[in-house]
Write a protein that holds these residues in place. Structure first.
Motif, mmCIF file in Angstrom:
data_model
loop_
_atom_site.group_PDB
_atom_site.id
_atom_site.type_symbol
_atom_site.label_atom_id
_atom_site.label_comp_id
_atom_site.label_asym_id
_atom_site.label_seq_id
_atom_site.Cartn_x
_atom_site.Cartn_y
_atom_site.Cartn_z
ATOM 1 N N ALA A 132 0.828 -1.211 0.000
ATOM 2 C CA ALA A 132 0.000 0.000 0.000
ATOM 3 C C ALA A 132 0.858 1.256 0.000
ATOM 4 C CB ALA A 132 -0.918 -0.011 1.217
ATOM 5 N N ALA A 133 2.013 1.208 0.667
ATOM 6 C CA ALA A 133 2.874 2.390 0.741
ATOM 7 C C ALA A 133 3.392 2.791 -0.630
ATOM 8 C CB ALA A 133 4.047 2.125 1.681
ATOM 9 N N ASP A 134 3.544 1.809 -1.539
ATOM 10 C CA ASP A 134 4.040 2.128 -2.875
ATOM 11 C C ASP A 134 3.097 3.063 -3.617
ATOM 12 O OD1 ASP A 134 6.113 0.516 -2.279
ATOM 13 O OD2 ASP A 134 5.664 -1.055 -3.734
ATOM 14 N N THR A 135 1.807 2.966 -3.288
ATOM 15 C CA THR A 135 0.828 3.834 -3.941
ATOM 16 C C THR A 135 1.096 5.297 -3.603
ATOM 17 O OG1 THR A 135 -0.759 2.038 -3.628
ATOM 18 C CG2 THR A 135 -1.644 4.168 -4.315
ATOM 19 N N LEU A 136 1.683 5.524 -2.431
ATOM 20 C CA LEU A 136 1.976 6.888 -1.989
ATOM 21 C C LEU A 136 3.308 7.403 -2.522
ATOM 22 C CD1 LEU A 136 0.993 6.447 1.766
ATOM 23 C CD2 LEU A 136 -0.327 7.673 0.037
ATOM 24 N N ALA A 137 4.108 6.516 -3.097
ATOM 25 C CA ALA A 137 5.481 6.883 -3.458
ATOM 26 C C ALA A 137 5.538 8.099 -4.373
ATOM 27 C CB ALA A 137 6.180 5.694 -4.117
ATOM 28 N N GLU A 138 4.767 8.059 -5.453
ATOM 29 C CA GLU A 138 4.829 9.146 -6.434
ATOM 30 C C GLU A 138 4.432 10.476 -5.810
ATOM 31 O OE1 GLU A 138 2.904 10.368 -10.778
ATOM 32 O OE2 GLU A 138 2.598 8.357 -9.950
ATOM 33 N N SER A 139 3.369 10.445 -5.001
ATOM 34 C CA SER A 139 2.898 11.679 -4.373
ATOM 35 C C SER A 139 3.911 12.199 -3.360
ATOM 36 C CB SER A 139 1.552 11.422 -3.688
ATOM 37 O OG SER A 139 1.088 12.593 -3.061
ATOM 38 N N GLU A 140 4.481 11.305 -2.549
ATOM 39 C CA GLU A 140 5.441 11.733 -1.530
ATOM 40 C C GLU A 140 6.733 12.247 -2.166
ATOM 41 O OE1 GLU A 140 3.947 8.930 2.181
ATOM 42 O OE2 GLU A 140 5.711 8.310 1.032
ATOM 43 N N GLN A 141 7.143 11.632 -3.261
ATOM 44 C CA GLN A 141 8.315 12.132 -3.976
ATOM 45 C C GLN A 141 8.041 13.508 -4.577
ATOM 46 O OE1 GLN A 141 8.872 8.516 -6.453
ATOM 47 N NE2 GLN A 141 11.018 8.638 -5.883
ATOM 48 N N ALA A 142 6.836 13.682 -5.117
ATOM 49 C CA ALA A 142 6.482 14.966 -5.733
ATOM 50 C C ALA A 142 6.448 16.080 -4.693
ATOM 51 C CB ALA A 142 5.132 14.852 -6.435
ATOM 52 N N ILE A 143 5.927 15.775 -3.497
ATOM 53 C CA ILE A 143 5.907 16.776 -2.420
ATOM 54 C C ILE A 143 7.331 17.150 -2.030
ATOM 55 C CG2 ILE A 143 5.342 17.117 0.020
ATOM 56 C CD1 ILE A 143 2.808 15.457 -0.471
ATOM 57 N N SER A 144 8.201 16.141 -1.927
ATOM 58 C CA SER A 144 9.601 16.399 -1.590
ATOM 59 C C SER A 144 10.265 17.270 -2.651
ATOM 60 C CB SER A 144 10.359 15.076 -1.451
ATOM 61 O OG SER A 144 11.740 15.305 -1.267
ATOM 62 N N ASP A 145 10.038 16.929 -3.918
ATOM 63 C CA ASP A 145 10.650 17.695 -5.012
ATOM 64 C C ASP A 145 10.159 19.143 -5.011
ATOM 65 O OD1 ASP A 145 11.984 15.428 -5.772
ATOM 66 O OD2 ASP A 145 10.613 14.919 -7.414
ATOM 67 N N ALA A 146 8.852 19.325 -4.766
ATOM 68 C CA ALA A 146 8.295 20.685 -4.767
ATOM 69 C C ALA A 146 8.868 21.508 -3.616
ATOM 70 C CB ALA A 146 6.773 20.624 -4.678
ATOM 71 N N ASN A 147 8.978 20.898 -2.441
ATOM 72 C CA ASN A 147 9.535 21.617 -1.293
ATOM 73 C C ASN A 147 11.011 21.953 -1.506
ATOM 74 O OD1 ASN A 147 7.552 22.156 0.689
ATOM 75 N ND2 ASN A 147 7.450 19.993 1.220
ATOM 76 N N ARG A 148 11.754 21.012 -2.088
ATOM 77 C CA ARG A 148 13.166 21.282 -2.364
ATOM 78 C C ARG A 148 13.306 22.404 -3.387
ATOM 79 N NH1 ARG A 148 15.476 16.329 -4.369
ATOM 80 N NH2 ARG A 148 14.729 16.988 -6.412
ATOM 81 N N ALA A 149 12.452 22.368 -4.415
ATOM 82 C CA ALA A 149 12.497 23.424 -5.427
ATOM 83 C C ALA A 149 12.184 24.782 -4.808
ATOM 84 C CB ALA A 149 11.514 23.110 -6.552
ATOM 85 N N LEU A 150 11.195 24.812 -3.909
ATOM 86 C CA LEU A 150 10.857 26.071 -3.238
ATOM 87 C C LEU A 150 12.019 26.564 -2.380
ATOM 88 C CD1 LEU A 150 7.137 25.522 -2.165
ATOM 89 C CD2 LEU A 150 8.007 27.349 -3.629
ATOM 90 N N ARG A 151 12.656 25.649 -1.685
ATOM 91 C CA ARG A 151 13.800 26.033 -0.840
ATOM 92 C C ARG A 151 14.948 26.567 -1.700
ATOM 93 N NH1 ARG A 151 15.361 24.632 4.398
ATOM 94 N NH2 ARG A 151 17.609 24.693 4.775
ATOM 95 N N ASP A 152 15.217 25.876 -2.807
ATOM 96 C CA ASP A 152 16.273 26.339 -3.715
ATOM 97 C C ASP A 152 15.941 27.712 -4.289
ATOM 98 O OD1 ASP A 152 17.615 23.995 -3.243
ATOM 99 O OD2 ASP A 152 17.033 23.029 -5.131
ATOM 100 N N LEU A 153 14.665 27.905 -4.633
ATOM 101 C CA LEU A 153 14.246 29.192 -5.196
ATOM 102 C C LEU A 153 14.369 30.314 -4.168
ATOM 103 C CD1 LEU A 153 11.124 28.048 -7.245
ATOM 104 C CD2 LEU A 153 13.211 29.040 -8.191
ATOM 105 N N GLN A 154 14.052 30.006 -2.916
ATOM 106 C CA GLN A 154 14.191 31.014 -1.864
ATOM 107 C C GLN A 154 15.647 31.433 -1.703
ATOM 108 O OE1 GLN A 154 12.410 29.080 1.501
ATOM 109 N NE2 GLN A 154 10.307 29.513 0.860
ATOM 110 N N GLN A 155 16.556 30.447 -1.741
ATOM 111 C CA GLN A 155 17.975 30.768 -1.628
ATOM 112 C C GLN A 155 18.444 31.558 -2.845
ATOM 113 O OE1 GLN A 155 20.143 30.150 1.034
ATOM 114 N NE2 GLN A 155 21.354 31.579 -0.189
ATOM 115 N N GLU A 156 17.969 31.146 -4.007
ATOM 116 C CA GLU A 156 18.337 31.844 -5.239
ATOM 117 C C GLU A 156 17.805 33.275 -5.224
ATOM 118 O OE1 GLU A 156 18.310 30.763 -10.015
ATOM 119 O OE2 GLU A 156 17.204 29.520 -8.591
#
Length: 494
Positions: free
Chosen positions: A69-93
């Motif tokens: 069941a956790a695999d079903t969440l993988a794509e969504s959890e990865q996407a949330i991580s990527d979006a947060n990292r992108a936001l953090r990088d953009l804030q630093q930039e």
């Protein structure tokens, strides 16, 4: 009239000294295109990520359990991580770009003041020349004045012209610098607008993915509860992690060997260049010595010819063994054997991806930190190493309960070797600390580092979450040596 010229010359001396002290500002630095920079950075990471993905795929294909069941969440959890990292990088930039814009603004003010000052100087110079009469050289020569005074005035006129030219050149250079500064400032403003647009997109994506994950959690809640308690799932998660760490250790060892080989090759290249330079220097010295010996031989030969032409040569006396050197013989050049040319060395640099995961810390550095490591996150340890996980196996690390979004810090210097979602661990970061020591940070909401990144002690690497079907928000933390887990309690100050 001559006194007027001298007055103008004195003024020009002052102005030219001022102009010389005001050098045109160098451009702040060419503003590169963000899109090209980001594309280049992603291309550099592609090789490393491809290897790690293949490694992970090789582990997963051996598993029989497909319906997790956790695999079903993988794509969504990865996407949330990527979006947060992108936001953090953009804030630093964004912060960096604002600093650059402020520096450009300060530079613009300085340049504007310099240009205004130089314009005033030039206007004053022209007024003084006008008052002086602006007589040309022909009139001075035909004036019939004292020749010495005429000569001085001509020199002053020449100096006035040169100083005026220097002032005009400095003014033109600063006007060009102002133009470059304005262009760079506009580029920085365009970058800020681009960053702002990307931030809006990432925030919208983040909210969308959070909603999607919440819906998935609601639909899978019962199944997740059951699977969390299944001992088989926990054991498979541990086996998967152990297999991953073992393969990572092998990959890191290979890349460490590649890095050592590259370092040795570079040393050989440097040694070969030094040997070549030495051989060339010795060859030049030998040629110079031979040339000097030949010149001395010719000098002695000419001296002997002069002697034979004026004085009858006497019978040579018996050689005296005490005489070390015959004055009429050219000095002998000591045989110098040139250093043999070194064997050719391949000077082609190794590909960056071949050593991207090589350790950055010395082998014994981490072991010396036992008992001194700071906790990776502020929180309460709710599960200790070796304690039972319900009906399943024992904990191989510790679980630290912490609020969602709290910053997670690296415990020591190292290199990120894994930064992605993994079944049973959610968004996961593994850091290699050298000497086959690794630290593992799991169940993160967002990962701020990528494979190949180097980290320092205390550096923020992720944020707390409950990914990977974790029951509560917190950080799962492990320490491993040579692939095996060990109790962090004796190493970390929780």
């Amino acid at each position: 009239m001559a006194s007027s010229y001298r007055h103008v010359a004195a003024l020009l001396l002052m102005l030219s000294m001022g102009a010389a002290g005001i050098s045109p500002a160098a451009p702040f630095g060419k503003v590169t295109e963000r899109s090209k920079q980001k594309a280049a950075a992603e291309a550099e990471r592609a090789g490393v990520q491809q290897k790690l993905s293949a490694l992970k795929k090789d582990i997963s294909k051996t598993e029989s359990a497909k319906d997790d069941a956790a695999d079903t969440l993988a794509e969504s959890e990865q996407a949330i991580s990527d979006a947060n990292r992108a936001l953090r990088d953009l804030q630093q930039e964004q912060a960096d770009t604002n600093v650059k814009l402020q520096q450009l603004s300060s530079e613009h003010e300085r340049l504007a003041a310099t240009v205004a000052q130089q314009k005033q100087q030039l206007a004053r110079l022209l007024r003084e020349q006008y008052v002086a009469g602006n007589e040309d050289r022909i009139k001075l020569l035909l004036s019939g004045d004292n020749p010495n005074r005429i000569n001085r005035d001509l020199q002053m006129l020449a100096y006035v012209s040169q100083a005026q030219a220097r002032l005009l050149e400095a003014l033109r250079a600063n006007l060009k610098a102002v133009e470059v500064n304005q262009e760079q400032a506009q580029n920085a403003k365009d970058e800020l607008e681009e960053i702002a647009q990307e931030q809006l997109q990432q925030k919208a994506k983040l909210e969308q993915e959070k909603g999607r994950r919440a819906a998935l959690l609601a639909s899978l809640s019962n199944k997740l509860v059951v699977q969390r308690k299944e001992a088989g799932n926990l054991e498979r998660d541990e086996q998967r992690m152990t297999a991953l760490v073992d393969k990572l250790n092998k990959l890191i060892a290979e890349q460490a060997a590649a890095a050592a080989a590259e370092k040795k090759r570079q040393e050989q290249v440097a040694a070969a260049k030094a040997a070549k330079a030495k051989a060339e220097a010795e060859a030049r010295a030998l040629a110079k010595a031979k040339a000097a010996a030949e010149a001395e031989r010719q000098r002695l030969a000419r001296a002997n010819q002069n002697k034979s032409g004026t004085i009858k040569p006497a019978q040579p006396a018996a050689p005296n063994p005490a005489d070390a050197i015959d004055a009429d013989e050219p000095p002998k050049v000591a045989a110098v054997r040139p250093t043999p040319a070194p064997a050719p060395v391949d000077e082609t640099p190794a590909k960056p991806a071949d050593i991207a995961l090589a350790p950055v810390a010395p082998a014994g550095a981490f072991a010396s930190l036992k008992g001194q490591l700071r906790a990776p996150v502020a929180g309460k340890v709710t599960a200790k190493y070796g304690s039972r996980r319900g009906e399943g196996p024992t904990w191989k690390g510790v679980f630290i309960r912490a609020s969602e979004g709290a910053e997670v810090h690296a415990v020591a210097t190292g290199r990120v070797v894994i930064a992605e979602w993994m079944r049973g661990f959610g968004n996961l970061i593994i850091i290699d600390h050298g000497g086959q020591y690794m630290s593992l940070y799991a169940n993160n909401e967002s990962l701020f580092k990528r494979p190949g990144d180097t980290v320092k002690p205390g550096e923020v690497i992720s944020s707390v979450g409950n990914t990977g079907s974790s029951e509560e928000s917190g950080l799962y933390f492990e320490l491993r040596h040579q692939g095996a887990t060990f109790d962090p309690a004796g190493w970390v100050k929780f």
